[in-house]
Write a protein that holds these residues in place. Structure first.
Motif, PDB file in Angstrom:
ATOM      1  N   LYS A 157      -0.776  -7.149   5.052  1.00  9.92           N
ATOM      2  CA  LYS A 157      -0.567  -7.977   5.999  1.00  9.92           C
ATOM      3  C   LYS A 157       0.563  -7.580   6.985  1.00  9.92           C
ATOM      4  CE  LYS A 157      -0.675 -11.647   3.296  1.00  9.92           C
ATOM      5  NZ  LYS A 157      -0.690 -13.256   3.189  1.00  9.92           N
ATOM      6  N   GLY A 158       1.545  -6.734   6.712  1.00 11.68           N
ATOM      7  CA  GLY A 158       2.684  -6.446   7.326  1.00 11.68           C
ATOM      8  C   GLY A 158       3.609  -5.329   6.750  1.00 11.68           C
ATOM      9  N   GLY A 159       4.606  -5.015   7.400  1.00 11.42           N
ATOM     10  CA  GLY A 159       5.499  -4.100   6.866  1.00 11.42           C
ATOM     11  C   GLY A 159       7.111  -4.452   7.026  1.00 11.42           C
ATOM     12  N   VAL A 196       7.729   4.306   1.628  1.00  8.82           N
ATOM     13  CA  VAL A 196       8.597   5.588   1.938  1.00  8.82           C
ATOM     14  C   VAL A 196      10.238   5.258   1.920  1.00  8.82           C
ATOM     15  CG1 VAL A 196       9.069   7.154   3.925  1.00  8.82           C
ATOM     16  CG2 VAL A 196       6.759   6.194   3.813  1.00  8.82           C
ATOM     17  N   TYR A 202       4.866  -0.966   3.296  1.00  9.64           N
ATOM     18  CA  TYR A 202       3.836  -1.125   4.165  1.00  9.64           C
ATOM     19  C   TYR A 202       2.775  -1.856   3.281  1.00  9.64           C
ATOM     20  CZ  TYR A 202       5.523   2.236   7.300  1.00  9.64           C
ATOM     21  OH  TYR A 202       6.377   3.014   7.999  1.00  9.64           O
ATOM     22  N   GLY A 203       2.476  -3.176   3.584  1.00  3.38           N
ATOM     23  CA  GLY A 203       1.411  -3.929   2.840  1.00  3.38           C
ATOM     24  C   GLY A 203       0.038  -4.349   3.742  1.00  3.38           C
ATOM     25  N   SER A 242       7.391  -6.661  10.324  1.00  3.80           N
ATOM     26  CA  SER A 242       6.164  -6.544  11.200  1.00  3.80           C
ATOM     27  C   SER A 242       5.064  -7.460  10.329  1.00  3.80           C
ATOM     28  CB  SER A 242       5.594  -5.279  11.146  1.00  3.80           C
ATOM     29  OG  SER A 242       6.713  -4.256  11.893  1.00  3.80           O
ATOM     30  N   ARG A 281       0.746  -1.211   0.094  1.00  5.45           N
ATOM     31  CA  ARG A 281       0.195   0.070  -0.013  1.00  5.45           C
ATOM     32  C   ARG A 281       0.889   1.280   0.078  1.00  5.45           C
ATOM     33  NH1 ARG A 281      -4.100  -1.802   5.093  1.00  5.45           N
ATOM     34  NH2 ARG A 281      -5.504  -2.924   3.564  1.00  5.45           N
ATOM     35  N   LYS A 282       1.958   1.281   1.000  1.00  6.84           N
ATOM     36  CA  LYS A 282       2.743   2.486   0.911  1.00  6.84           C
ATOM     37  C   LYS A 282       4.139   2.110   1.005  1.00  6.84           C
ATOM     38  CE  LYS A 282       2.815   6.833   3.606  1.00  6.84           C
ATOM     39  NZ  LYS A 282       2.167   7.595   4.668  1.00  6.84           N
ATOM     40  N   ARG A 285      11.048   1.986   3.951  1.00  5.74           N
ATOM     41  CA  ARG A 285       9.888   1.343   4.619  1.00  5.74           C
ATOM     42  C   ARG A 285       8.602   0.809   3.377  1.00  5.74           C
ATOM     43  NH1 ARG A 285       8.981   6.290   8.698  1.00  5.74           N
ATOM     44  NH2 ARG A 285      10.224   7.384   7.171  1.00  5.74           N
TER      45      ARG A 285
END
Lengths: 374, 374, 374, 374
Positions: B265-267, B156, B262-263, B281, B153-154, B260
């Motif tokens: 289910k985790g990051g 950085v 982020y999905g 994570s 999703r994101k 970084r």
């Protein structure tokens, strides 16, 4: 206190924040819009039954009738966003000082009305942008202000959380439900809930003001009604550039508010999850680790520390700093004295600025123009 | 080797990277455009005097005449950006494989011509986007690819440095001079020098491609001719959003490339300055610290580690991974075998993509439109 | 090179350490006591078949017959502990300089004999106590020596590992088998393998000497024959007190060598797993983070760094520093010049001291007296 | 409250700890042995003038005469060590529950007498070994107890401070003066002040008991009368080995209590200065970072957390956990109910064990025998 009954989160935080320094006593409350819930909450909190009220209106009306010295000295508002304005307005109109949770109100209009009312009544109004209550945030601000970092060039402020990575509002999770509900939160989700903290922190630490923004606002979780992520480019009034991003879908993140400030002569870094450490860089010198009590700090920082070196203070103590400063300002007012300038707290004007941020960041998110004026 | 004479930085890095695994020997060089400096540099490096050349043209011509087995097997190009194209083109045209420093070329046109030439000749071309050579970057990529984090999703990605906070190009500092000179660097400063690394890392780790960008590009140091800071919003081809910022005026920062991801289910989080740690994570589980050899890792990661747990590997080993993989690919080619698919390295196409990034990010920086297509 | 054939660990590290700076070339070897394995290892390493020998005796004899300039310049010994003495002695007796892995020998007697032989022959002998090759260890030593920390009061040196938490020597794991075997390792397990590194680091950084010890030595894994954990109280020659502990059963630890030094005016902390950071405390000042290139460092530290700020160097580079310094000392000797005093490396005398440590720590572990003289 | 007047440190901490959860109200006090200072302190604290007493004897006598519901429910003792016994004994003899700062008493005899008195009266007695009040310490204890780490082999507990690196007791620094004065502190300095915390933490987390010790106790600052540093080897009742060291001359250290526990199957690490993080290792798995609310924790830990993930709690909240648990135990007693077994706190017996530690560690420090039985 208005709000903060059983099942609430921030009400308990306010109560602890108010209790820590011994200047404030919880004497009455309208803890819930459900009178029975309010009554039970009052019992939990050792509040005399006759001062637990069924509504904030009742509370303000009845308390006003009590003799001075017995009646409440101020009102704390800890309800969801859409119930800030009503009690705040009524409290001010009836002569009570106010502590209010952020964001200041539900709409910009309400915010401006409250600001006008504070100005008119001269009452004291504190907004709990609690993250500026940390001693090392005070230190950061003092260092920027003193010019130690030189002219500020770049600011990176982040507020990543991951707790809304799944659709928690469908899981009967009260904190998630109201925050993702436009009828309770307003026009913004993450940007209002935590983006405003980031905006406030950036402006507080740097002493600069955002002049324009370019925002990319998203809803990642399907079916969610308000933004759960936002990435924003910033311009500041001195020419500095910045980045602000806030998110509630950054999986694995807890409550990761942090800020980096870079100036011509040095930089600094502070992170809320380890709030007692401030990293300071100066060109051509080793990076320094500023810590309470063991590092010589500014008077602003020292005035907000309770314990010796190496005894970590946290979120509740930062919150307590706002209550302590507010309480001492109220005491000073009562005593006809000037408040201590070291003991600042966020005001209704910070709240108006936060509301403007919400309005503009959402506007920018929808705009195809690159920059939206703040 | 072309370039890398006395006073150079990256040439030494290439030599160490090439030497570490024992597969590559430095046999000849045109180390400087100044023949005397080239000669002295060759002496320093124990290269036989008759194979130290005064120009890359001479080197390629003369080496080509040597018998196979004696002549160089490939050419390493470690010159400033404006001298990548010439030697790369000539090497390819004369049948030599190439390792080239990034960015690939001075202009987009050159980059495309090199890509076409590689395709035409079938020669092996490695671009030293060295940060993807780290084992934990391989691990991050493998984890995203396996779906462990869910849909991304994101992203950085940051590359803060502070070494150009002052006008170092006026201090007779060779590394600063050419990087801030448009005639040697091209249209971009920081965005070309380090922004491309950030772009490459983000796409490599996520397997996604940037589709559009909104950039805020600045020159902070007065009198500087190329950007020293840039903040960029990103859109990726799967709908993910991102932030990329790179800076050479972030006072106090060293070489802070980090990412970084982020999905659903985790990051994950990786930082170049502590490259042997990958934080992972997963929703509802404790955050995990992945480390070489003590953590069970993917085959991709394991294939790029040389030492046991707790023996830190660094920048030079990551660089060496690219050289090792390139050398083994060349060996496999000579032996008529297929290269090991675990042993990847950045190619000419990554270089073209980096050149496109430079072109578009500068274009976006100048544009009043919010989004520029990649 | 003696040892370091297929399946070995430290041999490869020595080869990389020797290769990194380009001063040393691997020209011959007796890579295994098994001639066929030696031959195959030589092939892997691109060593000409005629200079791959079946034994160290053969290597030394035959190399000695080669003309100067062609024959090897020195011998690297990378075998298990019980095969250090033989090749070292023979190399010295035949006029070859020596690099030897630690500990110096199998017994104290052997160690003293080697020391005498080095003194007698005047040859150069380096012992790879590699952890003192890190730039920030050099910096730490320089700072103590300069008096910046004041008189040293307390030293805490730790070397926790966890890789022998289970009985790995039963799992056909070569590195575990010889290290836990008294016939290959000598009288000590963990204390010899890693305790000596801790002792060496403490004395190197502080410039102090241990004068007495009180040791608690344990075997935790059932059936193991040598110590896998040891906790030791230390007294130093200036009155400082200390703690040394080393362990191979500290589950979860990787290669956690670290040291803290406290003086009257300040303290410092260094940790091998993040070797590019040195934390420095001075009374009444913020703690400082010393890092290569961005922090002004001592000449001793700067002489051991290869890359710019923020480009992490690791274990292999520290190892390379010993080889580089040794090689330059050998070159200086050949040129009839004095070696550069900044470029130090551990010598045979450090090795004797390490052997004494092993002897005494094991003696103390068995003693009921509190203190055993070093 | 006994003690804690103007200029005191720990009294304020107790008051905040008691106030945070709203169960306890400060109703009376003998805040200083100087009646005027007591009176002024009472004013600062909003205590009614008629309940501010000139001595603890007066307080206990007069409060006892007040009607139930109005008189104090328990006594908090926050005086220097030599004034623990008197008020504690008198409170117990007059039927008041007690919270007492550590160490329990001035001598072993006093400690045993208090323990007997608690047993005889059946009153509730809490000792503020506050570091065991942290949620992640509860988590660590629960994980050891559940067997997740396997049989414990090694424990390293450290308590470094640096604040007495200079002779602060000569600087009119109240906290330094009494702690270094044998007539107020007892036979031990650092070992009593902070060594007991380390001992308590080690036994609390592991559930093991120390059986013998070998101590090296020092006075580093010239002219100081009590130890300012101690290094101790430990044996535990299950065969585990350990190290405990505590220091007040470790320059640069703040309040660095920390513990590492290694078992057959895993290890853990906790550090007071970042108390919301617990590192957990299991053989052959990635190291895990346990954090409040985001990590699934044990009921014991969860019962001691007030705020959501990423909102740091600190020293005062850990202190408050002891007061909260004590208050709820007193409430349960009043209600004739059993206390909640999750809500534990240190008792008089922990205090006796701490006093024994002080006695034995000083004895061992003077002994030439290696081991002293605990």
């Amino acid at each position: 206190m208005v709000g903060g009954g059983r099942g609430a989160f921030i009400g308990g935080v306010h109560r602890i924040g108010a209790a820590i320094d011994g200047h404030i006593e919880l004497v009455c409350g309208a803890f819930s819009s459900d009178p029975e819930r309010s009554r039970l909450s009052g019992e939990d909190l050792y509040v005399p039954a006759n001062r637990v009220y069924g509504s904030y209106q009742e509370m303000i009306e009845k308390e006003k009738l009590l003799p001075e010295g017995e009646r409440m000295d101020f009102v704390s508002i800890v309800t969801p966003n859409h119930v800030h304005f009503g009690p705040a307005k009524m409290a001010l109109e009836n002569g009570f000082h106010v502590v209010c949770d952020k964001p200041l109100a539900f709409t910009m209009e309400e915010a401006l009305e409250l600001e006008a009312l504070v100005k008119k009544t001269g009452l004291i109004f504190a907004l709990t942008h609690n993250y500026t209550g940390y001693p090392m945030v005070k230190q950061a601000r003092a260092m920027v202000r003193s010019g130690e970092l030189g002219k500020i060039r770049k600011v990176v402020v982040e507020y990543p959380q991951g707790w809304l990575s799944k659709k928690e509002e469908d899981n009967n999770y009260k904190q998630a439900i109201w925050r993702t509900d436009p009828t309770q939160s307003g026009i913004a989700g993450a940007m209002g809930d935590i983006g405003t903290h980031a905006e406030n922190l950036a402006e507080y630490v740097t002493g600069l003001q955002i002049t324009e923004m370019c925002a990319d606002i998203s809803i990642f979780v399907e079916g969610r009604l308000l933004d759960d992520d936002g990435n924003v480019l910033l311009h500041f009034d001195n020419g500095a550039k910045g980045i602000l991003h806030a998110s509630q879908i950054s999986a694995g993140e807890e409550n990761g508010l942090n800020i980096r400030v870079y100036g011509e002569k040095g930089g600094l870094y502070w992170r809320q999850e380890e709030p007692n450490t401030l990293l300071v860089s100066r060109l051509d010198k080793p990076k320094e680790i500023y810590r309470p009590k063991i590092t010589p700090l500014s008077p602003e920082a020292n005035a907000h520390i309770r314990v010796p070196a190496g005894h970590p203070e946290g979120y509740l103590e930062a919150f307590a700093n706002i209550y302590r400063n507010f309480a001492l300002a109220v005491q000073a007012r009562m005593a006809g004295e000037a408040p201590d300038p070291l003991l600042d707290f966020p005001t209704v004007s910070d709240g108006v600025r936060g509301m403007r941020f919400i309005e503009k960041v959402i506007e920018s998110g929808k705009s195809t123009a690159k920059w939206v004026k703040f």
